[in-house]
Design a protein around this motif. Structure first.
Motif, PDB file in Angstrom:
ATOM      1  N   THR B 589       0.666  -1.364   0.048  1.00 55.36           N
ATOM      2  CA  THR B 589      -0.013   0.053   0.005  1.00 55.36           C
ATOM      3  C   THR B 589       0.892   1.255   0.086  1.00 55.36           C
ATOM      4  O   THR B 589       0.509   2.119  -0.602  1.00 55.36           O
ATOM      5  N   LEU B 592       2.149   1.933  -3.386  1.00 57.55           N
ATOM      6  CA  LEU B 592       1.180   2.350  -4.471  1.00 57.55           C
ATOM      7  C   LEU B 592       0.634   3.724  -3.811  1.00 57.55           C
ATOM      8  O   LEU B 592       0.255   4.725  -4.752  1.00 57.55           O
ATOM      9  N   ALA B 595       3.098   6.475  -5.134  1.00 60.48           N
ATOM     10  CA  ALA B 595       2.762   6.547  -6.551  1.00 60.48           C
ATOM     11  C   ALA B 595       1.456   7.307  -6.684  1.00 60.48           C
ATOM     12  O   ALA B 595       1.450   8.484  -7.571  1.00 60.48           O
ATOM     13  N   ALA B 596       0.385   7.233  -5.596  1.00 60.06           N
ATOM     14  CA  ALA B 596      -0.836   8.028  -5.775  1.00 60.06           C
ATOM     15  C   ALA B 596      -0.373   9.541  -5.433  1.00 60.06           C
ATOM     16  O   ALA B 596      -0.856  10.405  -6.051  1.00 60.06           O
ATOM     17  N   SER B 599       0.631  12.294  -8.260  1.00 61.09           N
ATOM     18  CA  SER B 599      -0.213  12.611  -9.098  1.00 61.09           C
ATOM     19  C   SER B 599      -1.152  13.792  -8.297  1.00 61.09           C
ATOM     20  O   SER B 599      -2.101  14.298  -8.689  1.00 61.09           O
ATOM     21  N   GLN B 600      -0.742  14.068  -6.879  1.00 59.06           N
ATOM     22  CA  GLN B 600      -1.625  14.942  -6.049  1.00 59.06           C
ATOM     23  C   GLN B 600      -1.033  16.231  -5.721  1.00 59.06           C
ATOM     24  O   GLN B 600       0.258  16.287  -5.647  1.00 59.06           O
TER      25      GLN B 600
END
Lengths: 502, 626
Positions: B589, B592, B595-596, B599-600
């Protein structure tokens, strides 16, 4: 076989993700091909597994296609997969939904390769959740689905997509952590300690400490209720749907919500039957509130996608109602079995129908650039195919017989009222849903052609096939429910027996 | 053999109807326009033959595919009650489809498709032996009736009419869902003939559920107003749905379940008095209508009141006779109204004054229907109604008296209708006179064709013969042939008294039609009341809840941010000793999540930290307890 079913889409996803040079046409082609193959594999699993396991009576769970490989023996977690009547209908739904999404996206120009990889990844983890027979395995797949959907909304959504994606991620992720706490409590309470679901059912967990059992169940129920979602944990759903891309909404509504309700029948009820019976009145109350409030909130919406999102809360409320009532049925195994079977049918039915409705909402935005009901009028004159599909999907969703929703809702209400008369107060939910869908039909489809309905192009052949396919399946279940019920009945009878304390 | 016949009577119209609709919807509407009427009529004719033979053979048909293996199979069956009703509905469906072809109801494909589907649902309703199948067919009837009433969907008022009709009847239908649950709780199962065996409070719930469903569909008080809105549908639709089939099915259900009503103790008198009250109240409404179809609609609810009254007093024979005689009579009258609507483009009496003189054949068959409706001897409704009233008299003279008032009202509104249709247009007549020549009121609803086709008249002639002659069913001989014997029979004095009453009142109404009464014209404001008391508050509540829900969502968003900030402070929890399982979860998690984050904006970081805290707590718990 099940491992193939789980990991085949993941392998294709990996290939697609790494092959940066792949032309978009090839990528979408590969996606459709993989979805078709996965559907074929699912059919093999469902048809080939229906007879399996029946000889193993008395061992607790009768699983087909079971595989178990030692994974982390130190903590009693293994790679354990298997299917029964609770999971096979959802596997079929998964295959159909992803195939529909692949076909719908065939001409999508926006980063098709990455989208295909992401959806295949999502398919893998969804299938994984439905076949997992180990709590850790279940949790991993359950959690990864959130990550996948986060990227779908944030990457391919519209409107305020980042914020909506974030809210979605935050809520459901915190929910899944509550779930994890519950799972760990189950592990600790079992002797010998294990995360294995069938073993936990056989040996029982936390049976000696009812207080702890209830605490664990509360954690699990909260985790699942956020995902389902039930009121008051629902606030992430409408914005997530409104800003998600069409296929994202379809997968979210048709499948990811089902991970929550599936958790009730796979984990919460069989593993903690005593605590479930104790907590059942609360669950029923949450279900009733979700049914009624979900319908009323949907009635107030003017944005068609938000409206469908709120009807999902209403429809999932029926499932929660049913599983709660099954806990109140006591020794009335008939009512409990009927309620559980109805709940599983409702999961499949809602997936098909709401999937179709979200595709249609997407087509509305593709053409008119708006989800507002008031922006359209008289679509039946300019887009007869679209209108016919929308009308049938709406009638399916409001529970008209001949389509799958009725089979589900009739069993849920008959079984639940049979188990706990108080459930009857949720009946007006059916009426409110009817009112809101008829109003949507009236505003969108009938009257004189108005607003953005002018120049509206009708559904193309491919779009008609995708939506029509889902509705034909709903019709098949609605007219000939026998085979599906036969698939579910043994498992729901077993679950009812577990709950009945026998 | 007989099972196959029943299957044909049910499945053939269903399949043909669905095919017509699907082909039409998928772009073949030009083809279905051409073949719709021939297919519709041919299928209805075949279904009629099958229905007659199935009725004669008392057919039964098992439906094993509806239930999971092992759960007892459900079946359709033609019993004594269903035997006359099944062919009745089939024959009226056929006649109405012939009329619609002559009347050029378009688009033909969609119309015939929906009508076939509807009549299949009625056939199942008539022969159902358990609650699940009954509810299935019952709701399909409701849905197709919505589509048929709102058939001309370009006009919002017609769609709205369908919606009102559907929602009001579905309100009653909830009773059947309730009954299905109550039957399980009471342990009787869903077989209709087993329901009266229920005990205790569940028996009352069962009876209440069935009663609500029956009263709703039969347009009894307080549901009656939906049938007024249902008049927005094509005339052919009203001729089937609002005379012989859907409304009649409400009465039929109560007749079939009259043992249950009786067993409950209270439901039978409630049904009887509701029926009598509807016969009177809606009789008054009918008397003051200024629109022919509205008069017929109110009269339908009033006449069904006698069927419901019969169910309440256990007079199944009388109720069935009333149902049959009324179906033929009212289908005829709706066709007459429809033919004139097509010809002159209005159904308002202002435009229909003296119209029977212009089209005397239609006028004469219409007169036959009106006389039967008035209860003039020896026409069909006279004997039928007296059979019902004889059963009522046995139970309670007050009920009998109320029934007689209802019967007198039938004669009164029939007389007024005849007066309006026959009197020369030059002479003003109560309520609708003195406003110019009728021609001025033509073409107000649609463009009239100024002709009535022979194909439209033919079915009326058949129905007129039935309306005149079905009275023979009340005679002992034919009655026992139909298997309807064994009920109270009206004595001669009663028959003569009611005949005299009908004749006198009819003549009186012919000579001196009543003055207008706005409240009755408005159906006593029933729809407005329902809107004010139920619909409007529900919509207001929904809007308030939606606003509250949005506020709640904002609150949670804000609250979470605060919560998570404080949680982030204590995020330094050592997870070094974490067990492999959870670490693996965390790592996956975490990767990931990182990675999430890319984009934020920075926001996710906090959320993510909070998640790690919770995860760490979980790990800690695991370590400590192990």
């Amino acid at each position: 076989m099940l491992s193939l079913l789980v990991f085949f889409p993941l392998v294709v996803a990996a290939v697609l993700a790494l092959a940066r040079r792949m032309p978009p046409r090839v990528a979408t082609g590969a996606w459709v091909g993989a979805a078709i193959l996965e559907t074929a594999l699912t059919l093999v699993v469902v048809l080939g597994g229906s007879g399996a396991g029946t000889g193993a009576a008395g061992t607790g769970k009768d699983l087909a296609w079971e595989e178990r490989i030692a994974w982390m023996p130190g903590v009693g977690a293994s790679y354990h997969v298997g299917v029964d009547g609770l999971s096979t209908p959802l596997l079929l739904l998964t295959a159909v939904t992803f195939l529909a999404c692949a076909l719908w996206s065939l001409r999508d120009p926006d980063r098709p390769r990455q989208l295909a990889a992401l959806f295949l990844f999502l398919q893998s983890v969804t299938v994984g959740t439905f076949v997992a027979q180990d709590l850790i395995l279940f949790f991993i797949f359950f959690d990864l689905s959130i990550v996948g959907m986060y990227f779908v909304i944030a990457g391919w959504g519209h409107g305020d997509r980042r914020r909506s994606a974030l809210r979605f991620f935050l809520y459901t992720f915190l929910g899944s952590l509550a779930l994890l706490l519950g799972f760990i409590a189950l592990y600790l309470g079992a002797s010998p300690r294990t995360f294995d679901i069938p073993e936990l059912i056989r040996a029982g967990s936390l049976a000696a400490t009812p207080g702890l059992a209830i605490a664990a169940l509360v954690a699990i129920v909260i985790g699942l209720a956020i995902k389902t979602p039930t009121i008051p944990f629902h606030t992430w759903l409408p914005p997530a749907h409104t800003d998600a891309p069409t296929t994202g909404s379809v997968v979210l509504a048709a499948l990811l919500l089902k991970l929550g309700t599936y958790g009730f029948v796979r984990v919460a009820m069989p593993l903690l039957p005593e605590a479930w019976r104790a907590l059942a009145p609360v669950v029923v109350a949450i279900g009733i509130v979700s049914v009624l409030l979900g319908a009323l909130l949907a009635l107030a919406q003017t944005n068609v996608k938000r409206m469908i999102a709120y009807t999902s809360i209403n429809h999932m409320g029926y499932v929660v109602l049913a599983v709660g009532a099954a806990g109140l049925a006591g020794t009335d195994a008939v009512a409990a079995r009927l309620a559980i079977t109805g709940a599983v049918v409702q999961m499949v039915s809602h997936g098909l129908i709401t999937g179709a409705l979200f595709f249609l909402a997407g087509a509305l935005r593709d053409r008119g650039g708006s989800y507002e009901l008031g922006d359209y009028g008289g679509l039946a004159a300019v887009a007869p195919r679209y209108s016919a599909m929308f009308a049938v999907a709406a009638f399916a969703s409001l529970g008209i017989p001949g389509l799958s929703g009725f089979i589900a809702e009739f069993q849920i209400f008959a079984g639940s009222i049979g188990a706990a008369g108080v459930v009857a107060v949720a009946l007006p939910g059916i009426l409110i849903t009817a009112a809101l869908f008829l109003r949507a039909i009236q505003r969108l489809l009938t009257g004189e052609v108005a607003g953005r309905a002018q120049g509206f192009t009708d559904l193309g052949r491919r779009e008609t096939a995708v939506v029509g396919g889902l509705l034909v399946l709903s019709l098949l279940i609605g007219v000939l429910p026998g085979p599906l019920l036969a698939l579910i009945e043994p498992a729901s009878a077993q679950l009812a027996a577990l709950l009945g304390g026998s | 053999m007989s099972a196959a016949l029943l299957a044909v009577a049910v499945a053939l119209p269903a399949v043909a109807g669905i095919l017509l609709l699907v082909v039409g919807a998928l772009g073949g509407s030009r083809r279905t326009e051409r073949i719709g009427a021939p297919i519709g009529i041919a299928v209805a004719a075949l279904a009629l033959v099958a229905a007659i033979l199935a009725a004669l053979g008392r057919a039964r048909l098992e439906l094993p595919f509806l239930t999971a293996r092992g759960a007892g199979a459900t079946e359709l069956r033609v019993d004594a009650l269903a035997a006359p009703v099944l062919p009745l509905v089939a024959v009226i469906a056929l006649l109405v489809l012939v009329f619609a072809t002559g009347d050029a109801t378009r688009p033909a494909g969609r119309f015939h498709g929906l009508m076939l589907l509807f009549s299949a649902a009625v056939a199942v309703t008539v022969t159902a032996t358990d609650l699940a199948v009954l509810l299935f067919a019952w709701e399909v009837m409701g849905a197709t009736s919505y589509a048929l009433i709102g058939f001309r969907w370009r006009e919002p008022a017609r769609v709205e009419g369908g919606m009102v009709a559907f929602l009001v009847t579905r309100t009653g239908d909830l009773g059947l869902y309730l009954a299905a649950g109550a039957a399980l709780a009471a342990g009787t199962g869903w077989r209709l003939d087993a329901l009266p065996d229920a005990q205790g409070p569940w028996l009352a719930v069962l009876a209440a559920g069935i009663l609500a469903a029956g009263l709703g569909k039969a347009a009894q008080l307080p549901f009656s107003f939906w049938i007024s809105r249902a008049m927005a549908g094509p005339s052919a639709v009203s001729a089937l749905l609002h005379s012989a089939a859907m409304v009649a099915m409400g009465g039929y259900l109560l007749l079939r379940m009259s043992p249950l009503l009786a067993a409950s103790g209270w439901a039978a008198p409630v049904a009887a008095w509701t029926g009598a009250a509807t016969a009177i109240a809606l009789g008054v409404v009918a008397l003051f209508q200024t629109d022919l179809k509205q008069l017929l609609a109110a009269s339908t609810a009033a006449q069904l009141g006698f069927v419901v009254l019969a169910a309440g007093v256990g007079g199944t024979t009388g109720g069935t006779l009333q149902l049959i005689a009324h179906a033929a009579t009212k289908a005829l009258l709706f066709l007459v109204a429809g033919a004139w609507l097509t010809a002159v483009g209005t159904k308002e009496f202002a435009g229909l004054r003296g119209i029977a003189r212009r089209w005397p054949v239609v006028g004469l068959v219409g007169t036959a229907g009106a006389l039967s409706l008035a209860g003039i001897p020896p026409l069909s409704l006279w004997a039928a109604k007296d059979t019902v009233l004889a059963a009522a008299l046995e139970q309670n003279p007050a009920l009998y008296a109320a029934g007689l008032v209802g019967a007198a009202l039938s004669a009164a509104y029939s007389g007024r209708m005849l007066a309006l249709l026959w009197r020369p247009a030059s002479r003003g007549i109560g309520g609708s006179g003195r406003d110019g020549a009728p021609e001025q009121h033509w073409d107000t609803e649609e463009k009239g064709t100024r002709r009535v086709s022979a194909l439209a008249v033919a079915p009326m002639l058949v129905l007129a013969i039935a309306a005149l002659g079905l009275g023979v069913l009340a005679l002992p001989g034919p009655r026992s042939a139909l298997g309807l014997a064994g009920d109270v029979e009206p004595a001669w004095p009663e028959l003569l008294a009611s005949a005299a009453l009908a004749v006198v009142i009819l003549l009186l109404a012919l000579v001196r039609p009543p003055r207008p009464w706005a409240l009755a014209l408005d159906w006593f404001g029933m729809e407005r009341a329902a809107r004010r008391v139920l619909a409007a508050p529900t919509l207001r509540l929904a809007d308030r809840l939606a606003a509250a829900d949005d506020a709640f969502a904002r609150l949670l968003d804000g609250g979470n941010t605060v919560l998570l900030r404080s949680a982030a402070v204590s995020a330094r929890v050592d997870d070094a000793g974490a067990v492999g399982t959870v670490r693996r979860v965390a790592r996956t998690t975490s990767a990931l999540g990182t990675a999430a984050r890319r984009s934020q904006t920075g926001n996710l970081y906090q959320y993510y930290l909070a998640a790690v805290v919770l995860l760490a707590l979980a790990v800690l718990l695991l370590i400590v307890v192990r």
